[in-house]
Motif scaffolding. Structure first.
Motif, PDB file in Angstrom:
ATOM      1  N   LEU A 167      11.205  -6.229  -2.884  1.00 32.36           N
ATOM      2  CA  LEU A 167       9.982  -5.452  -2.678  1.00 32.36           C
ATOM      3  C   LEU A 167       9.623  -5.555  -1.201  1.00 32.36           C
ATOM      4  O   LEU A 167       9.458  -6.663  -0.684  1.00 32.36           O
ATOM      5  N   SER A 168       9.521  -4.414  -0.528  1.00 30.38           N
ATOM      6  CA  SER A 168       9.256  -4.439   0.911  1.00 30.38           C
ATOM      7  C   SER A 168       7.866  -3.897   1.222  1.00 30.38           C
ATOM      8  O   SER A 168       7.453  -2.872   0.685  1.00 30.38           O
ATOM      9  N   PHE A 169       7.169  -4.611   2.092  1.00 27.56           N
ATOM     10  CA  PHE A 169       5.800  -4.277   2.491  1.00 27.56           C
ATOM     11  C   PHE A 169       5.733  -4.126   4.003  1.00 27.56           C
ATOM     12  O   PHE A 169       6.001  -5.080   4.734  1.00 27.56           O
ATOM     13  N   TRP A 170       5.350  -2.930   4.461  1.00 24.55           N
ATOM     14  CA  TRP A 170       5.157  -2.687   5.886  1.00 24.55           C
ATOM     15  C   TRP A 170       3.690  -2.933   6.208  1.00 24.55           C
ATOM     16  O   TRP A 170       2.803  -2.238   5.699  1.00 24.55           O
ATOM     17  N   LEU A 171       3.431  -3.920   7.043  1.00 25.26           N
ATOM     18  CA  LEU A 171       2.069  -4.189   7.501  1.00 25.26           C
ATOM     19  C   LEU A 171       1.828  -3.282   8.711  1.00 25.26           C
ATOM     20  O   LEU A 171       2.292  -3.554   9.819  1.00 25.26           O
ATOM     21  N   ASN A 172       1.134  -2.193   8.465  1.00 27.56           N
ATOM     22  CA  ASN A 172       0.958  -1.148   9.468  1.00 27.56           C
ATOM     23  C   ASN A 172      -0.427  -1.236  10.122  1.00 27.56           C
ATOM     24  O   ASN A 172      -1.433  -1.396   9.432  1.00 27.56           O
ATOM     25  N   TRP A 173      -0.440  -1.116  11.427  1.00 28.11           N
ATOM     26  CA  TRP A 173      -1.673  -1.144  12.224  1.00 28.11           C
ATOM     27  C   TRP A 173      -1.635   0.006  13.219  1.00 28.11           C
ATOM     28  O   TRP A 173      -0.566   0.433  13.643  1.00 28.11           O
ATOM     29  N   ASP A 174      -2.807   0.446  13.667  1.00 30.37           N
ATOM     30  CA  ASP A 174      -2.873   1.425  14.763  1.00 30.37           C
ATOM     31  C   ASP A 174      -2.217   0.807  15.996  1.00 30.37           C
ATOM     32  O   ASP A 174      -2.368  -0.393  16.251  1.00 30.37           O
ATOM     33  N   ASN A 210      -5.668  -1.709   9.213  1.00 25.76           N
ATOM     34  CA  ASN A 210      -6.707  -1.565  10.242  1.00 25.76           C
ATOM     35  C   ASN A 210      -8.102  -2.000   9.819  1.00 25.76           C
ATOM     36  O   ASN A 210      -8.788  -2.683  10.554  1.00 25.76           O
ATOM     37  N   LYS A 211      -8.537  -1.579   8.655  1.00 27.44           N
ATOM     38  CA  LYS A 211      -9.923  -1.831   8.256  1.00 27.44           C
ATOM     39  C   LYS A 211     -10.032  -2.923   7.194  1.00 27.44           C
ATOM     40  O   LYS A 211     -11.065  -3.062   6.543  1.00 27.44           O
ATOM     41  N   LEU A 212      -8.963  -3.692   7.010  1.00 26.94           N
ATOM     42  CA  LEU A 212      -8.944  -4.718   5.975  1.00 26.94           C
ATOM     43  C   LEU A 212      -8.983  -6.120   6.576  1.00 26.94           C
ATOM     44  O   LEU A 212      -8.415  -6.353   7.641  1.00 26.94           O
ATOM     45  N   THR A 213      -9.604  -7.036   5.845  1.00 27.61           N
ATOM     46  CA  THR A 213      -9.551  -8.446   6.240  1.00 27.61           C
ATOM     47  C   THR A 213      -8.221  -9.007   5.728  1.00 27.61           C
ATOM     48  O   THR A 213      -7.557  -8.383   4.891  1.00 27.61           O
ATOM     49  N   GLU A 243      -8.327  -9.160   1.994  1.00 26.35           N
ATOM     50  CA  GLU A 243      -8.154  -7.849   1.355  1.00 26.35           C
ATOM     51  C   GLU A 243      -6.690  -7.406   1.390  1.00 26.35           C
ATOM     52  O   GLU A 243      -6.185  -6.836   0.415  1.00 26.35           O
ATOM     53  N   ILE A 244      -6.013  -7.683   2.498  1.00 30.37           N
ATOM     54  CA  ILE A 244      -4.590  -7.342   2.608  1.00 30.37           C
ATOM     55  C   ILE A 244      -3.800  -8.116   1.551  1.00 30.37           C
ATOM     56  O   ILE A 244      -2.981  -7.551   0.828  1.00 30.37           O
ATOM     57  N   VAL A 245      -4.066  -9.413   1.459  1.00 35.19           N
ATOM     58  CA  VAL A 245      -3.376 -10.273   0.483  1.00 35.19           C
ATOM     59  C   VAL A 245      -3.627  -9.777  -0.942  1.00 35.19           C
ATOM     60  O   VAL A 245      -2.693  -9.646  -1.737  1.00 35.19           O
ATOM     61  N   LYS A 246      -4.881  -9.470  -1.269  1.00 37.60           N
ATOM     62  CA  LYS A 246      -5.217  -8.975  -2.619  1.00 37.60           C
ATOM     63  C   LYS A 246      -4.476  -7.679  -2.937  1.00 37.60           C
ATOM     64  O   LYS A 246      -3.973  -7.493  -4.039  1.00 37.60           O
TER      65      LYS A 246
END
Length: 170
Positions: free
Chosen positions: A99-106, A152-155, A158-161
């Motif tokens: 399972l791959s997760f891209w942690l994307n930011w501006d 961007n707008k997550l703590t 929140e990202i972990v959840k």
């Protein structure tokens, strides 16, 4: 939920792969593997030292070997180095079996986080424009990840959840 699949975090340097990966592993009570840490451990050198004393090609070969070996683990949380997913062999293995997760930011947030960082040899002496080009180029490949997390707008919490919710549905 297929418990043999690893959760693999990818994204730009400075996107939080290690910190988020570590938090997710604790929440799910799964082993955490940080590829950059394994590279540092195996060479006794920082990533910057490897780039200086050897070169990027040496680093990428070592990264491939260590990443592919680590991906043989099951039911673990793995944080890739920023450039690892660009590698075709690594990407193919991840997309086929994990399972791959891209942690994307501006890009503006990423530039602030990584500009001038001595820990990041590709960004240390780069201009904002050069860093933005790296982000743009890599993002084209990061989009292949199964899950894109817009951070961007997550703590961090929140990202972990969000990641755990996705994991539990798979």
């Amino acid at each position: 939920m297929d418990s043999n699949k690893n959760l693999v975090f990818l994204g730009m340097m400075g996107s939080g792969k290690s910190s988020i990966g570590n938090l997710v592993s604790k929440e799910l009570n799964l082993p955490f593997i940080d590829i950059d840490s394994l590279i540092i451990e195996s060479t006794g050198m920082s990533i910057t030292e490897i780039f200086k004393k050897k070169d990027e090609k040496y680093f990428r070969n070592l990264e491939e070997k260590i990443t592919l070996k680590s991906l043989k683990e099951i039911n673990s949380v793995i944080s890739l180095g920023g450039g690892a997913f660009i590698n075709t062999k690594i990407r193919k293995e991840i997309l086929g079996n994990h399972l791959s997760f891209w942690l994307n930011w501006d890009e503006s947030i990423l530039v602030k986080r990584i500009k001038g960082s001595k820990k990041r040899p590709l960004a240390f002496k780069s201009t904002d424009q050069e860093i933005k080009m790296i982000i743009k180029d890599r993002s084209k490949i990061y989009t292949k990840a199964q899950f894109k997390i817009n951070c961007n707008k997550l703590t961090k919490t929140e990202i972990v959840k969000k990641i755990i919710h996705i994991y539990e549905l798979n």
